[in-house]
Design an enzyme around this catalytic site. Structure first.
Site, short mmCIF file in Angstrom:
data_model
loop_
_atom_site.label_atom_id
_atom_site.label_comp_id
_atom_site.label_asym_id
_atom_site.label_seq_id
_atom_site.Cartn_x
_atom_site.Cartn_y
_atom_site.Cartn_z
N LYS A 1 23.24 -43.48 -33.45
CA LYS A 1 21.97 -43.78 -32.78
C LYS A 1 20.99 -42.63 -33.00
CE LYS A 1 20.02 -44.74 -28.24
NZ LYS A 1 20.23 -45.10 -26.85
N GLY B 1 24.28 -46.41 -26.54
CA GLY B 1 25.30 -46.27 -27.59
C GLY B 1 26.52 -47.14 -27.33
N ARG B 2 27.01 -47.13 -26.09
CA ARG B 2 28.24 -47.87 -25.79
C ARG B 2 27.99 -49.36 -25.59
NH1 ARG B 2 26.85 -44.10 -22.21
NH2 ARG B 2 26.22 -44.71 -20.12
N GLU C 1 32.19 -43.82 -19.38
CA GLU C 1 30.96 -43.09 -19.68
C GLU C 1 29.80 -43.66 -18.84
OE1 GLU C 1 30.25 -41.06 -23.75
OE2 GLU C 1 28.93 -42.78 -23.83
N HIS D 1 57.09 -52.18 -22.47
CA HIS D 1 58.19 -51.28 -22.82
C HIS D 1 57.74 -49.83 -22.73
CE1 HIS D 1 60.66 -54.67 -24.16
NE2 HIS D 1 59.49 -55.19 -24.48
O1 F6P Z 1 29.76 -39.44 -26.25
C1 F6P Z 1 28.40 -39.24 -26.17
C2 F6P Z 1 27.64 -40.18 -27.06
O2 F6P Z 1 26.28 -39.90 -26.92
C3 F6P Z 1 27.92 -41.66 -26.78
O3 F6P Z 1 27.21 -42.17 -25.71
C4 F6P Z 1 27.57 -42.28 -28.07
O4 F6P Z 1 28.10 -43.56 -28.19
C5 F6P Z 1 28.18 -41.28 -29.04
O5 F6P Z 1 27.97 -40.02 -28.43
C6 F6P Z 1 27.63 -41.30 -30.43
O6 F6P Z 1 26.26 -41.05 -30.47
P1 F6P Z 1 25.40 -41.39 -31.75
O7 F6P Z 1 25.46 -42.85 -31.97
O8 F6P Z 1 24.02 -40.89 -31.45
O9 F6P Z 1 26.00 -40.65 -32.92
#
Ligand code: F6P
Length: 545
Positions: free
Chosen positions: A206, A267-268, A353, A384
């Site tokens: 991102k 991002g998530r 997160e 298991h």
């Molecule tokens: O773990 C922190 C974070 O900012 C996440 O929210 C995100 O998915 C990940 O790092 C990767 O970020 P980017 O897509 O900007 O590389």
């Protein structure tokens, strides 16, 4: 005290918990043979059975009062409308716009975002079709055989989870690989088996600044150029997926080879955006759009269905019930489907997160527990490994069981065995096994062994949800993911926290940037605490030149 814990709805739930906590689920089922009918819902081909939860007829209405106290209805509307609900980052939260198959306008800062979303989808279609058909050629004229997605967190887990889940729909000529870890083993071991002539890299980030992704991308580019020996060839083998045109250009990827998404996609929550390009390449754009369709239908359900029939709302409220009134700390996701291998990993980031926060929207420290610890792995493997603790340990772990009635594969026997376990585990968790039942199975001699008898007792009364769907199609998977995404939001709203920032990942990153140059000289380090200093110096002494 927060307005949440002093609310009438909260105190009513405390009273209700005290009144009902000793009711046994097995007794509730024995007393009421309509329990399943009462506590289950259908959504397309998905049956959501939440009857094996420690609830009575009063529980859901009381939880819904809590949702109303939190203003959930207005907050759902606010999210879909593009309001800036991610306050700390001053952003809208619009992953729902990415799968808005109605194409009704969605406005951010007065501008309809749908034309831009549709144009990226069209670009993804053209590109994925060209690569899949072999029309897109590498620098020596060969068709692409391997896609390597380099990204981390949301730029890795979503595409990896979905691609793995949809393997039965995959192209036979195109493999997809995911590299995320800065540990060189990840990249080196992946590239070991690949040819630069036929490999296409998707650099997914991102921000296009994430240290792990940028470092892996640079090493991948060196690996590629070692063979190609031609900077011009990069355009045929490197594609960027990002919100930052400037950072992509600075990295040296032609912005014509860039697939864009916008800052209002967290991002998530980004697998629905261009971040899903690896999915589109692997299973085709039609299947990617089916995935969007499945999620879109859940979005419509979430925004329009009364809370008492609203699946993500019920999922979220049940989680609150256990987290805040039963003090359960974790929640297990247990798909009885090998292709859903990464489902729990994906929602580990998605949920933890998002809701791992202790400051509320007013900036005050919360006085209640937030954020569930999400974990799990596919059945029957988990049986298991860790099921012993769920059945007989001291912790309450609500579980979600998920399975498809129909497998994509055709081996005899396997599927019925799988499903018999998917059905038996929630039953066993719910019913348990009494001392009387244990004794009936033992010899007279063993019955007299009190330790043996006690060890074989299952208290039962362990709650679970079951999702049974017809087949794991792209559309069904899209719906399941959207259920869980919205469940996270429901809980964030009730806890009055911002589910869409992630400040907690920053401090460690900053400190790593201070430590990195300290590792690149021979000096003894004494600028940290004694533990960190000693570990840094031990590392420097033990590494080989
Ligand atoms: O773990 C922190 C974070 O900012 C996440 O929210 C995100 O998915 C990940 O790092 C990767 O970020 P980017 O897509 O900007 O590389």
């Amino acid at each position: 005290m927060s307005s949440l814990t002093t609310s009438t709805a909260w105190t009513a739930l405390i009273t209700h918990h005290n009144e009902t906590k000793n009711i046994l689920l097995r007794d509730s089922f024995n007393a009421d043979n309509t329990r399943h009918a009462k506590f289950s819902l259908h959504f397309n081909d998905i049956l959501f059975d939440y009857s094996k939860n420690r609830i009575t007829d009063q529980t859901l209405p009381l939880l819904i009062d809590l949702a109303k106290h939190a203003g959930l209805d207005a907050k759902i509307k606010a999210m879909f409308s593009g309001a800036e609900i991610n306050k700390t980052e001053h952003r809208s939260v619009l992953h729902t716009a990415l799968r808005n198959r109605s194409n009704q306008p969605v406005y951010v800062d007065g501008q309809d975002v749908m034309p831009q979303i549709n144009s990226v989808l069209a670009k993804m279609r053209t590109f994925s079709t060209r690569v899949r058909s072999g029309e897109w050629r590498g620098y020596t004229g060969k068709a692409i055989t391997d896609i390597v997605n380099i990204g981390i967190g949301g730029s890795d887990l979503g595409p990896k989870m979905v691609s793995t889940a949809l393997t039965p729909y995959a192209s036979e000529t195109l493999k997809v690989h995911f590299v995320s870890n800065i540990d060189q083993a990840d990249l080196v071991e992946t590239l070991k088996h690949l040819s630069p002539e036929t490999t296409l890299f998707l650099i997914a980030s991102k921000t296009f600044t994430t240290q792990e992704t940028m470092t892996n991308a640079k090493s991948a580019r060196s690996w590629f150029l070692d063979s190609a020996q031609d900077q011009q060839a990069i355009a045929k083998h490197f594609v960027a997926i990002s919100t930052s045109t400037r950072n992509v250009a600075e990295f040296g990827i032609d912005t014509n080879n860039m697939f864009e998404f916008r800052h209002w996609v967290g991002g998530r929550y980004s697998l629905w955006s261009a971040i899903g390009l690896s999915i589109a390449l692997y299973v085709g754009m039609d299947n990617f759009e089916e995935l969007l369709q499945g999620a879109y239908e859940v979005d419509e359900h979430f925004r329009a269905t009364p809370f008492e029939k609203n699946i993500p709302v019920i999922m979220g409220l049940l989680g609150i019930w256990y987290n805040n009134f039963y003090n359960a700390e974790s929640h297990a996701l247990l798909p009885y489907d090998q292709s859903m291998l990464y489902f729990a990993d994906y929602f580990q980031q998605g949920d933890m997160e998002s809701n791992g926060k202790s400051i509320d929207l007013n900036g005050d420290k919360v006085d209640y527990s937030t954020g569930q610890i999400i974990w799990g792995q596919p059945g029957t493997n988990g049986q298991h490994a860790f099921f012993q603790l769920i059945h007989q340990g001291t912790k309450l772990i609500p579980c979600d069981f998920l399975a498809a009635a129909n497998s994509h594969y055709k081996l005899p026997e396997h599927h019925d065995i799988l499903i018999s376990n998917f059905l038996a585990q929630p039953e066993a968790l719910m019913k348990g096994k009494t001392a009387e039942e244990v004794k009936q199975e033992l010899s007279a001699e063993d019955q007299a062994d009190a330790v043996l008898v006690a060890s074989k007792i299952f208290d039962g009364n362990k709650p679970s949800n079951s999702f049974l769907f017809s087949k794991l199609t792209p559309k069904t998977l899209g719906s399941l993911i959207a259920f869980y995404e919205h469940k996270i939001y429901v809980q964030g709203v009730i806890w009055n926290i911002n589910s869409f920032d992630q400040m907690g990942v920053e401090l460690g990153k900053t400190l790593a940037k201070i430590i990195l140059p300290e590792l690149q000289n021979d000096k003894i380090i004494d600028s940290h605490d004694s533990s960190t200093n000693a570990l840094i110096n031990a590392y420097k002494q033990s590494r080989l030149p």
